[in-house]
Design a protein around this motif. Structure first.
Motif, PDB file in Angstrom:
ATOM      1  N   GLU A 126       0.836  -1.200   0.000  1.00 39.63           N
ATOM      2  CA  GLU A 126       0.000   0.000   0.000  1.00 39.63           C
ATOM      3  C   GLU A 126       0.872   1.251   0.000  1.00 39.63           C
ATOM      4  O   GLU A 126       0.571   2.225  -0.695  1.00 39.63           O
ATOM      5  CB  GLU A 126      -0.923   0.007   1.212  1.00 39.63           C
ATOM      6  N   PHE A 127       1.944   1.208   0.775  1.00 39.81           N
ATOM      7  CA  PHE A 127       2.860   2.344   0.820  1.00 39.81           C
ATOM      8  C   PHE A 127       3.498   2.571  -0.558  1.00 39.81           C
ATOM      9  O   PHE A 127       3.523   3.702  -1.059  1.00 39.81           O
ATOM     10  CB  PHE A 127       3.942   2.106   1.876  1.00 39.81           C
ATOM     11  N   LEU A 128       3.995   1.520  -1.178  1.00 35.67           N
ATOM     12  CA  LEU A 128       4.605   1.644  -2.504  1.00 35.67           C
ATOM     13  C   LEU A 128       3.591   2.158  -3.523  1.00 35.67           C
ATOM     14  O   LEU A 128       3.919   3.003  -4.366  1.00 35.67           O
ATOM     15  CB  LEU A 128       5.188   0.307  -2.959  1.00 35.67           C
ATOM     16  N   ASN A 129       2.360   1.683  -3.437  1.00 36.06           N
ATOM     17  CA  ASN A 129       1.308   2.170  -4.338  1.00 36.06           C
ATOM     18  C   ASN A 129       1.047   3.653  -4.123  1.00 36.06           C
ATOM     19  O   ASN A 129       0.793   4.393  -5.081  1.00 36.06           O
ATOM     20  CB  ASN A 129       0.033   1.356  -4.173  1.00 36.06           C
ATOM     21  N   SER A 130       1.130   4.107  -2.877  1.00 43.08           N
ATOM     22  CA  SER A 130       0.953   5.531  -2.576  1.00 43.08           C
ATOM     23  C   SER A 130       2.053   6.360  -3.232  1.00 43.08           C
ATOM     24  O   SER A 130       1.792   7.439  -3.772  1.00 43.08           O
ATOM     25  CB  SER A 130       0.971   5.774  -1.068  1.00 43.08           C
ATOM     26  N   LYS A 145       3.746   5.532  -5.913  1.00 45.65           N
ATOM     27  CA  LYS A 145       3.524   5.516  -7.359  1.00 45.65           C
ATOM     28  C   LYS A 145       2.408   6.478  -7.752  1.00 45.65           C
ATOM     29  O   LYS A 145       2.511   7.173  -8.764  1.00 45.65           O
ATOM     30  CB  LYS A 145       3.235   4.099  -7.842  1.00 45.65           C
ATOM     31  N   LYS A 146       1.347   6.558  -6.948  1.00 46.31           N
ATOM     32  CA  LYS A 146       0.263   7.511  -7.224  1.00 46.31           C
ATOM     33  C   LYS A 146       0.755   8.950  -7.136  1.00 46.31           C
ATOM     34  O   LYS A 146       0.196   9.839  -7.763  1.00 46.31           O
ATOM     35  CB  LYS A 146      -0.893   7.301  -6.246  1.00 46.31           C
ATOM     36  N   ALA A 147       1.818   9.158  -6.354  1.00 41.57           N
ATOM     37  CA  ALA A 147       2.394  10.492  -6.201  1.00 41.57           C
ATOM     38  C   ALA A 147       3.382  10.823  -7.323  1.00 41.57           C
ATOM     39  O   ALA A 147       4.019  11.867  -7.293  1.00 41.57           O
ATOM     40  CB  ALA A 147       3.086  10.600  -4.842  1.00 41.57           C
ATOM     41  N   GLY A 148       3.511   9.934  -8.303  1.00 41.55           N
ATOM     42  CA  GLY A 148       4.353  10.209  -9.458  1.00 41.55           C
ATOM     43  C   GLY A 148       5.761   9.641  -9.382  1.00 41.55           C
ATOM     44  O   GLY A 148       6.641  10.041 -10.132  1.00 41.55           O
ATOM     45  N   VAL A 149       5.976   8.686  -8.490  1.00 42.86           N
ATOM     46  CA  VAL A 149       7.290   8.078  -8.335  1.00 42.86           C
ATOM     47  C   VAL A 149       7.330   6.758  -9.093  1.00 42.86           C
ATOM     48  O   VAL A 149       6.438   5.929  -8.952  1.00 42.86           O
ATOM     49  CB  VAL A 149       7.612   7.832  -6.836  1.00 42.86           C
ATOM     50  N   GLU A 150       8.362   6.591  -9.897  1.00 40.34           N
ATOM     51  CA  GLU A 150       8.592   5.320 -10.570  1.00 40.34           C
ATOM     52  C   GLU A 150       9.553   4.506  -9.717  1.00 40.34           C
ATOM     53  O   GLU A 150      10.560   5.040  -9.224  1.00 40.34           O
ATOM     54  CB  GLU A 150       9.208   5.558 -11.949  1.00 40.34           C
ATOM     55  N   ILE A 151       9.251   3.228  -9.536  1.00 37.09           N
ATOM     56  CA  ILE A 151      10.118   2.341  -8.760  1.00 37.09           C
ATOM     57  C   ILE A 151      10.774   1.380  -9.737  1.00 37.09           C
ATOM     58  O   ILE A 151      10.102   0.534 -10.337  1.00 37.09           O
ATOM     59  CB  ILE A 151       9.330   1.579  -7.681  1.00 37.09           C
ATOM     60  N   ILE A 152      12.082   1.536  -9.904  1.00 42.58           N
ATOM     61  CA  ILE A 152      12.831   0.668 -10.798  1.00 42.58           C
ATOM     62  C   ILE A 152      13.247  -0.568 -10.017  1.00 42.58           C
ATOM     63  O   ILE A 152      13.750  -0.454  -8.902  1.00 42.58           O
ATOM     64  CB  ILE A 152      14.068   1.395 -11.381  1.00 42.58           C
ATOM     65  N   GLU A 209       1.850  14.627  -1.671  1.00 47.15           N
ATOM     66  CA  GLU A 209       1.358  13.247  -1.609  1.00 47.15           C
ATOM     67  C   GLU A 209       2.420  12.301  -1.055  1.00 47.15           C
ATOM     68  O   GLU A 209       2.097  11.376  -0.314  1.00 47.15           O
ATOM     69  CB  GLU A 209       0.908  12.772  -2.991  1.00 47.15           C
ATOM     70  N   ILE A 210       3.663  12.535  -1.415  1.00 51.77           N
ATOM     71  CA  ILE A 210       4.751  11.721  -0.856  1.00 51.77           C
ATOM     72  C   ILE A 210       4.808  11.920   0.653  1.00 51.77           C
ATOM     73  O   ILE A 210       4.911  10.951   1.407  1.00 51.77           O
ATOM     74  CB  ILE A 210       6.098  12.078  -1.529  1.00 51.77           C
ATOM     75  N   HIS A 211       4.718  13.162   1.088  1.00 51.94           N
ATOM     76  CA  HIS A 211       4.723  13.447   2.526  1.00 51.94           C
ATOM     77  C   HIS A 211       3.560  12.745   3.228  1.00 51.94           C
ATOM     78  O   HIS A 211       3.741  12.143   4.289  1.00 51.94           O
ATOM     79  CB  HIS A 211       4.666  14.960   2.768  1.00 51.94           C
ATOM     80  N   ARG A 212       2.373  12.792   2.630  1.00 44.61           N
ATOM     81  CA  ARG A 212       1.204  12.123   3.233  1.00 44.61           C
ATOM     82  C   ARG A 212       1.425  10.613   3.336  1.00 44.61           C
ATOM     83  O   ARG A 212       1.046   9.994   4.325  1.00 44.61           O
ATOM     84  CB  ARG A 212      -0.059  12.418   2.424  1.00 44.61           C
ATOM     85  N   ALA A 213       2.048  10.028   2.332  1.00 44.76           N
ATOM     86  CA  ALA A 213       2.316   8.582   2.363  1.00 44.76           C
ATOM     87  C   ALA A 213       3.242   8.236   3.519  1.00 44.76           C
ATOM     88  O   ALA A 213       2.980   7.290   4.279  1.00 44.76           O
ATOM     89  CB  ALA A 213       2.916   8.115   1.037  1.00 44.76           C
ATOM     90  N   PHE A 214       4.309   8.994   3.682  1.00 44.08           N
ATOM     91  CA  PHE A 214       5.243   8.718   4.775  1.00 44.08           C
ATOM     92  C   PHE A 214       4.563   8.920   6.133  1.00 44.08           C
ATOM     93  O   PHE A 214       4.770   8.132   7.058  1.00 44.08           O
ATOM     94  CB  PHE A 214       6.494   9.589   4.657  1.00 44.08           C
ATOM     95  N   ALA A 215       3.734   9.943   6.247  1.00 42.58           N
ATOM     96  CA  ALA A 215       3.024  10.193   7.505  1.00 42.58           C
ATOM     97  C   ALA A 215       1.988   9.102   7.779  1.00 42.58           C
ATOM     98  O   ALA A 215       1.890   8.591   8.904  1.00 42.58           O
ATOM     99  CB  ALA A 215       2.353  11.566   7.463  1.00 42.58           C
ATOM    100  N   ALA A 216       1.233   8.722   6.769  1.00 44.42           N
ATOM    101  CA  ALA A 216       0.179   7.717   6.945  1.00 44.42           C
ATOM    102  C   ALA A 216       0.745   6.364   7.368  1.00 44.42           C
ATOM    103  O   ALA A 216       0.101   5.632   8.121  1.00 44.42           O
ATOM    104  CB  ALA A 216      -0.620   7.561   5.653  1.00 44.42           C
ATOM    105  N   PHE A 217       1.952   6.044   6.910  1.00 44.79           N
ATOM    106  CA  PHE A 217       2.555   4.767   7.254  1.00 44.79           C
ATOM    107  C   PHE A 217       3.554   4.887   8.401  1.00 44.79           C
ATOM    108  O   PHE A 217       4.341   3.979   8.651  1.00 44.79           O
ATOM    109  CB  PHE A 217       3.183   4.115   6.012  1.00 44.79           C
ATOM    110  N   GLN A 218       3.499   6.017   9.104  1.00 43.15           N
ATOM    111  CA  GLN A 218       4.208   6.249  10.362  1.00 43.15           C
ATOM    112  C   GLN A 218       5.721   6.070  10.253  1.00 43.15           C
ATOM    113  O   GLN A 218       6.359   5.460  11.114  1.00 43.15           O
ATOM    114  CB  GLN A 218       3.627   5.374  11.464  1.00 43.15           C
ATOM    115  N   PHE A 219       6.286   6.633   9.197  1.00 46.27           N
ATOM    116  CA  PHE A 219       7.734   6.663   9.065  1.00 46.27           C
ATOM    117  C   PHE A 219       8.282   7.821   9.890  1.00 46.27           C
ATOM    118  O   PHE A 219       7.629   8.859  10.009  1.00 46.27           O
ATOM    119  CB  PHE A 219       8.138   6.911   7.602  1.00 46.27           C
ATOM    120  N   GLU A 276      11.731  10.206   5.273  1.00 38.49           N
ATOM    121  CA  GLU A 276      11.299  10.997   4.120  1.00 38.49           C
ATOM    122  C   GLU A 276      12.483  11.763   3.534  1.00 38.49           C
ATOM    123  O   GLU A 276      12.615  11.871   2.309  1.00 38.49           O
ATOM    124  CB  GLU A 276      10.180  11.953   4.522  1.00 38.49           C
ATOM    125  N   GLU A 277      13.366  12.252   4.379  1.00 37.51           N
ATOM    126  CA  GLU A 277      14.566  12.948   3.904  1.00 37.51           C
ATOM    127  C   GLU A 277      15.458  11.995   3.106  1.00 37.51           C
ATOM    128  O   GLU A 277      15.977  12.366   2.046  1.00 37.51           O
ATOM    129  CB  GLU A 277      15.346  13.521   5.085  1.00 37.51           C
TER     130      GLU A 277
END
Length: 94
Positions: free
Chosen positions: A11-15, A17-24, A68-78, A83-84
């Motif tokens: 779910e975190f990885l999908n978040s 990707k929805k924020a525009g990040v490609e995972i190679i 959106e990236i920030h929200r993903a890190f916050a939602a998954f309690q990193f 995030e840095e």
């Protein structure tokens, strides 16, 4: 091992990707996170050092959404440091 698609890290990885990040090499990343007891720590480690095994994060071209990236890190309690680490890894791919 159980199904990977039910794991919280998916779910975190999908978040991301929805924020525009490609995972190679996403499959390798998923497998390593599935094996880890502490997947958040493993994610940080792979964000910092994953290039040697082909794991990278890149902007998909349309521009990633930092909020959106920030929200993903916050939602998954990193922790904030995670995030840095990720943002540094994302910028290194440019």
């Amino acid at each position: 091992m159980g199904r990977l698609d039910n794991e919280p890290f998916v779910e975190f990885l999908n978040s991301l990707k929805k924020a525009g990040v490609e995972i190679i090499n996403e499959q390798e990343l998923r497998e390593r996170l599935a094996e880890a007891q502490r997947w958040r720590y493993a994610f940080d480690t792979l964000a910092m050092n994953g290039r040697s095994i082909g794991i990278r994060f890149a902007d998909r071209g349309a521009g990633h959404n930092e909020a959106e990236i920030h929200r993903a890190f916050a939602a998954f309690q990193f922790p904030e440091k995670s995030e840095e680490i990720f943002n540094a890894s994302l910028k290194a791919s440019h």
